[in-house]
Design an enzyme around this catalytic site. Structure first.
Site, mmCIF file in Angstrom:
data_model
loop_
_atom_site.group_PDB
_atom_site.id
_atom_site.type_symbol
_atom_site.label_atom_id
_atom_site.label_comp_id
_atom_site.label_asym_id
_atom_site.label_seq_id
_atom_site.Cartn_x
_atom_site.Cartn_y
_atom_site.Cartn_z
ATOM 1 N N LYS A 83 54.758 37.313 38.110
ATOM 2 C CA LYS A 83 54.943 38.663 38.647
ATOM 3 C C LYS A 83 56.232 38.734 39.454
ATOM 4 C CE LYS A 83 50.574 40.743 39.664
ATOM 5 N NZ LYS A 83 49.455 40.895 40.599
ATOM 6 N N GLY A 136 54.663 49.628 39.276
ATOM 7 C CA GLY A 136 54.500 50.430 38.065
ATOM 8 C C GLY A 136 54.223 49.574 36.841
ATOM 9 N N TYR A 144 45.780 34.430 35.556
ATOM 10 C CA TYR A 144 45.593 35.694 34.849
ATOM 11 C C TYR A 144 44.100 35.862 34.576
ATOM 12 C CZ TYR A 144 46.242 39.318 31.294
ATOM 13 O OH TYR A 144 46.204 40.489 30.586
ATOM 14 N N LEU A 145 43.510 36.854 35.212
ATOM 15 C CA LEU A 145 42.055 37.039 35.062
ATOM 16 C C LEU A 145 41.771 37.742 33.728
ATOM 17 C CD1 LEU A 145 40.955 37.972 38.702
ATOM 18 C CD2 LEU A 145 41.345 35.744 37.674
ATOM 19 N N HIS A 155 39.710 46.693 38.085
ATOM 20 C CA HIS A 155 40.660 47.010 39.156
ATOM 21 C C HIS A 155 39.896 47.896 40.135
ATOM 22 C CE1 HIS A 155 44.684 48.558 40.762
ATOM 23 N NE2 HIS A 155 43.781 49.347 41.309
ATOM 24 N N HIS A 204 49.233 48.170 32.221
ATOM 25 C CA HIS A 204 49.019 48.036 33.669
ATOM 26 C C HIS A 204 49.188 49.353 34.411
ATOM 27 C CE1 HIS A 204 48.967 43.852 32.744
ATOM 28 N NE2 HIS A 204 50.247 43.801 32.461
ATOM 29 N N ARG A 232 51.141 54.036 51.135
ATOM 30 C CA ARG A 232 51.432 55.464 50.938
ATOM 31 C C ARG A 232 50.198 56.139 50.370
ATOM 32 N NH1 ARG A 232 51.155 55.228 45.517
ATOM 33 N NH2 ARG A 232 52.100 53.445 44.494
ATOM 34 N N VAL A 281 48.319 58.395 43.866
ATOM 35 C CA VAL A 281 48.126 59.474 42.871
ATOM 36 C C VAL A 281 46.640 59.852 42.766
ATOM 37 C CG1 VAL A 281 48.274 60.008 40.391
ATOM 38 C CG2 VAL A 281 50.157 58.826 41.515
ATOM 39 N N ARG A 321 44.300 61.579 34.269
ATOM 40 C CA ARG A 321 45.740 61.847 34.393
ATOM 41 C C ARG A 321 46.243 62.359 33.051
ATOM 42 N NH1 ARG A 321 48.943 57.180 37.700
ATOM 43 N NH2 ARG A 321 47.286 56.546 39.107
HETATM 44 P P1 ADP Z 1 52.031 47.168 40.149
HETATM 45 O O1 ADP Z 1 52.617 47.158 41.516
HETATM 46 O O2 ADP Z 1 53.050 47.086 39.071
HETATM 47 O O3 ADP Z 1 51.008 48.225 39.945
HETATM 48 P P2 ADP Z 1 49.843 45.222 40.449
HETATM 49 O O4 ADP Z 1 49.991 43.914 41.125
HETATM 50 O O5 ADP Z 1 49.107 46.307 41.203
HETATM 51 O O6 ADP Z 1 51.294 45.741 40.029
HETATM 52 O O7 ADP Z 1 49.147 45.042 39.060
HETATM 53 C C1 ADP Z 1 49.005 46.121 38.149
HETATM 54 C C2 ADP Z 1 47.923 45.809 37.146
HETATM 55 O O8 ADP Z 1 48.206 44.580 36.452
HETATM 56 C C3 ADP Z 1 46.549 45.577 37.765
HETATM 57 O O9 ADP Z 1 45.855 46.779 37.982
HETATM 58 C C4 ADP Z 1 45.901 44.723 36.691
HETATM 59 O O10 ADP Z 1 45.474 45.542 35.626
HETATM 60 C C5 ADP Z 1 47.023 43.853 36.186
HETATM 61 N N1 ADP Z 1 47.067 42.561 36.891
HETATM 62 C C6 ADP Z 1 47.742 42.268 38.021
HETATM 63 N N2 ADP Z 1 47.509 40.991 38.424
HETATM 64 C C7 ADP Z 1 46.667 40.447 37.523
HETATM 65 C C8 ADP Z 1 46.040 39.162 37.361
HETATM 66 N N3 ADP Z 1 46.265 38.147 38.203
HETATM 67 N N4 ADP Z 1 45.220 38.992 36.291
HETATM 68 C C9 ADP Z 1 44.991 39.989 35.408
HETATM 69 N N5 ADP Z 1 45.557 41.217 35.500
HETATM 70 C C10 ADP Z 1 46.382 41.457 36.527
#
Ligand code: ADP
Length: 446
Positions: free
Chosen positions: A158, A164, A202-203, A208, A235, A291, A294, A337
């Protein structure tokens, strides 16, 4: 209370904030790009100022132009909305040095949570469970392989400054590490000007689930329930609900109290969302958005709290008028949405809306900026409407949402409305049997 608020945003969220201000007797200033001169928020605001050309970088991200607009109109507070400058620490500081109140958290909290590595480290210290992963940034492929061996495959790279859904790459085995590492780095660099990456396990089948919190300047922190946002594509969230019916009351109460304690200790002020993955009964923190979100309307529907008005009151120095005990979750709410996008390719579909009819009736809320004959601009986010439905139970909410979608008419542009109508009829969705990967795996079949 403030006399005049400048709303540094556009679209449905600008109208949402404007409505709260009007109901509180506060004057409003809309800022807009040249492309947005005929937008509904501009027509509804008491005053408006053009802040630059269509490109966001020259208008909605143009700090100098926005601050000048605030100065010439004499606004005493600024609401940044969602996206654009809403999580920009420098902007928040500049608003305050220009003698206005920034309707948002303290700049240092925006900065700390904006860096996802710092955010996770902060939460670990505060006793919040996080997704298992690297201790901090990962700087080489060899290091990445070592960490992957420790946390187990699949792993996710990441971007530390990501958002986003961008800057995330999965590696299922050692062979895929190099490509995933390099791709996450380059997406981070090109989208956010920062190629720092970190790693997480990675789960494979999580939900979420995010918690809406609100905190005042006097140490009072309240959780306004949770939202399940597991219906995602790339995502990105498409449909959100509250409450998350998958949670047991025991797990729910426990995470509320862990999070409220942490937020109080942090000294955070304002509204915020802590995003978690929830798998096999375990919550793992991913990130915090400092913040308005949405999808905040679903929380408003089930709690009866106007989150934007509370946010404004907190910025004006008022105490929260409720405690955790006062928060009762009433029924169920779902938000759909609607994006101006081709429903099968998801390519944006800007253009003129030639016909428009929004559903109505008891328990239906529309947050939207579009109107008949308006032009949906190609320059910005493709979200054109949020249809929010509230009913006694999840089952009756789904029935009402289906009814709402059967009434909706948006002609002239392509939208994701039909995809939502199909989702609401899908057996897995109705049976609450899905995870964050469900939509990508089932898109061709629904
Ligand atoms: P962003 O800031 O881009 O929204 P996030 O960290 O909130 O990034 O992650 C966005 C989405 O990516 C999560 O809602 C989930 O669906 C997926 N995701 C993030 N981290 C993981 C993880 N460790 N394992 C599986 N899916 C993940």
């Amino acid at each position: 209370m403030f006399k005049k608020v400048l709303i540094a945003n556009r679209g449905d969220i600008a109208i949402r904030i404007l409505r709260a201000c009007k109901e509180m007797g506060i004057s409003t200033v809309a800022v807009h790009s040249q492309a947005d001169a005929k937008q509904m928020n501009v027509l509804l605001a008491d005053e408006s100022v053009c802040i630059g050309p269509a490109k966001s970088a020259d208008s909605y991200l143009n700090i100098g132009a926005i601050l000048s607009a605030a100065e010439i109109t004499g606004a005493d507070a600024l609401h940044p909305g969602v996206g654009f400058l809403s999580e920009n620490e420098r902007f928040a500081r500049m608003v305050e040095t220009h003698g206005m109140k920034f309707i948002g958290p303290k700049p240092e909290h925006i900065a700390a949570m904006g860096d996802k590595i710092v955010a996770k480290q902060t939460m670990i210290k505060l006793g919040v469970p996080v997704v298992n992963g690297s201790d901090g940034s990962v700087s080489s492929i060899d290091e990445a392989k070592e960490i992957a061996d420790k946390i187990g495959y699949p792993v996710l790279f990441k971007a530390a400054s990501g958002g986003g859904g961008k800057g995330m790459k999965v590696a299922n085995n050692e062979k895929e590490i190099e490509d995933a590492f390099n791709m996450a780095k380059s997406e981070g660099r090109s989208n956010f000007g920062d190629d720092t990456v970190y790693m997480e396990r990675y789960l494979t089948h999580p939900r979420h689930i995010e918690l809406q919190i609100i905190a005042d300047n006097y140490g009072n922190v309240v959780c306004l329930g949770e939202r399940d946002c597991s219906i995602q594509r790339n995502h990105q969230k498409l449909l959100e609900e509250s409450p998350a019916v998958i949670l047991s009351e025991k797990d729910r109460t426990k995470i509320y109290s862990t999070v409220c304690k942490a937020i109080k200790q942090l000294g955070y002020v304002g509204v915020g969302t802590l995003e978690f993955l929830y798998e096999d009964g375990i919550f793992s923190f991913m990130e915090m958005n400092t913040r308005l979100q949405v999808e905040h309307p679903v929380s408003e529907m089930v709690t009866g709290i106007d989150i934007v008005k509370e946010q404004i009151k907190i910025a004006a120095g008022e105490k929260l008028s409720f405690t955790q005990k006062d928060i009762k979750i009433h029924g169920h709410a779902i938000e759909m949405r609607i994006n101006a996008e081709d429903p099968s390719t998801f390519v944006p579909s800007p253009g003129q809306v030639t016909e428009l009819y929004f559903p109505g009736g008891n328990g239906i809320r529309i947050d939207s900026h579009i109107f008949r004959n308006c032009v949906v601009s190609p320059y910005y986010d493709s979200l054109i409407a949020k249809i929010i439905v509230h009913a006694d139970t999840r089952e009756s909410c789904i029935m009402k949402a289906r009814r709402a979608m059967s009434e909706l008419v948006i002609d002239g542009i392509k939208t994701t409305a039909n995809l939502h109508a199909s989702l609401l009829k899908n057996n897995d969705i109705v049976a609450n049997n899905y995870d964050i990967h469900w939509l990508s795996e089932n898109l061709g079949k629904i």
